[in-house]
Scaffold this motif. Structure first.
Motif, short mmCIF file in Angstrom:
data_model
loop_
_atom_site.label_atom_id
_atom_site.label_comp_id
_atom_site.label_asym_id
_atom_site.label_seq_id
_atom_site.Cartn_x
_atom_site.Cartn_y
_atom_site.Cartn_z
N TRP A 1 0.83 -1.41 0.35
CA TRP A 1 -0.19 -0.32 -0.04
C TRP A 1 1.30 1.16 -0.26
N LEU A 2 2.04 1.69 0.47
CA LEU A 2 3.21 2.40 1.21
C LEU A 2 3.42 2.67 -0.03
N ARG A 3 4.19 1.11 -1.00
CA ARG A 3 4.27 1.62 -2.64
C ARG A 3 3.75 1.85 -3.53
N ALA A 4 2.18 2.25 -3.10
CA ALA A 4 0.68 2.15 -4.62
C ALA A 4 0.57 3.80 -4.13
N LEU A 5 0.92 3.96 -2.96
CA LEU A 5 0.26 5.41 -2.72
C LEU A 5 1.95 6.26 -3.34
N GLU B 1 1.69 12.37 -9.88
CA GLU B 1 1.31 13.72 -9.94
C GLU B 1 2.50 14.15 -9.45
N ASN B 2 3.62 14.30 -9.45
CA ASN B 2 5.04 15.00 -9.73
C ASN B 2 4.85 15.16 -7.88
N ARG B 3 4.59 14.18 -6.89
CA ARG B 3 4.51 14.60 -5.60
C ARG B 3 5.12 14.36 -4.72
N GLY B 4 5.51 14.20 -3.76
CA GLY B 4 6.74 13.74 -2.50
C GLY B 4 5.54 13.22 -1.75
N PHE C 1 8.21 16.72 13.92
CA PHE C 1 9.20 15.98 13.09
C PHE C 1 8.11 16.02 11.52
N HIS C 2 8.04 16.93 10.64
CA HIS C 2 7.75 17.32 9.47
C HIS C 2 8.54 16.16 8.45
N VAL C 3 8.07 15.05 7.95
CA VAL C 3 8.74 14.61 6.78
C VAL C 3 8.52 14.60 5.48
N VAL C 4 8.98 14.68 4.84
CA VAL C 4 8.93 15.03 3.04
C VAL C 4 9.58 13.79 2.12
N THR C 5 8.97 12.67 1.57
CA THR C 5 10.09 12.29 0.50
C THR C 5 9.56 12.45 -0.59
N ALA C 6 10.23 13.43 -1.20
CA ALA C 6 9.90 13.14 -2.56
C ALA C 6 11.95 13.06 -3.43
N GLN D 1 10.92 3.25 -4.32
CA GLN D 1 11.94 1.91 -3.20
C GLN D 1 12.36 2.29 -2.18
N THR D 2 12.08 3.69 -1.59
CA THR D 2 12.55 4.21 -0.48
C THR D 2 11.40 4.81 0.54
N ILE D 3 9.89 4.44 -0.10
CA ILE D 3 8.96 4.67 1.17
C ILE D 3 8.68 3.96 2.31
#
Length: 180
Positions: free
Chosen positions: A35-39, A46-49, A58-63, A103-105
């Motif tokens: 599910w995380l990989r699909a998200l 959509e070019n969104r992280g 702690f605000h996390v942004v994985t882009a 791969q990293t999410i």
């Protein structure tokens, strides 16, 4: 003679049954990973992280942006040395690398919650007067006199962290355009 090719083949031969075994034995965890990989895939298209905030704030942004590099040649005596820098400004104007984000999410999400657990545990130990606590990834230790308190706080903070919290729902709410 052992060669890199033989080792790689043996690792692949071992990875396939381990992959199947994990899927059978940790089904719900496997489903969450998928599910995380699909998200991550959907948002990257959509070019969104992927974004979330841990309970410590702690605000996390994985882009994972496609790399944009700047190369600079510097004369060094009779030769030239090439230095490579990442141009983050240009990267953020470009496209997200879908494969890299997918791969990293899972690791990024899990590690952020592990780190939250560690921060809360160390803070709770500090509140109980336990100093210092030595921390190494996936390991922590106080003075032996305080080991029982650390052990208690590890369990207590873990339970407290997830009690009444749904990290997956929060992740969905933060990233879905139309949360349910």
């Amino acid at each position: 003679r052992v060669t890199r090719k033989k080792v790689s083949r043996k690792a692949f031969d071992l990875a396939t049954p381990l992959h199947d075994l994990a899927k059978q034995n940790i089904g719900r965890v496997w489903d969450l990973m998928e599910w995380l990989r699909a998200l991550a895939t959907t948002l990257a298209a959509e070019n969104r992280g992927v974004v979330w905030t841990t309970p410590t704030g702690f605000h996390v942004v994985t882009a994972k942006w496609e790399r944009k590099e700047i190369r600079v040649e510097i004369p060094m005596g009779r030769t030239k040395k090439t230095l490579t820098f990442l141009d983050f400004e240009k990267m953020q104007q470009g496209k997200i690398d879908v494969a890299e984000q997918v791969q990293t999410i899972v690791a990024n999400f899990v590690h952020s919650w592990d780190a939250t657990h560690l921060v809360k545990t160390i803070n709770a130990c500090g509140d109980r007067g336990i100093y210092p606590v030595l921390v190494i990834p996936d390991c922590s230790t106080p003075h032996e006199v305080d080991a029982a308190v650390l052990s208690e706080q590890l369990r207590h903070q873990f339970q407290k962290l997830y009690d009444g919290t749904d990290p997956v729902r929060e992740l969905w709410d933060k990233n879905a355009r139309n949360p349910e």
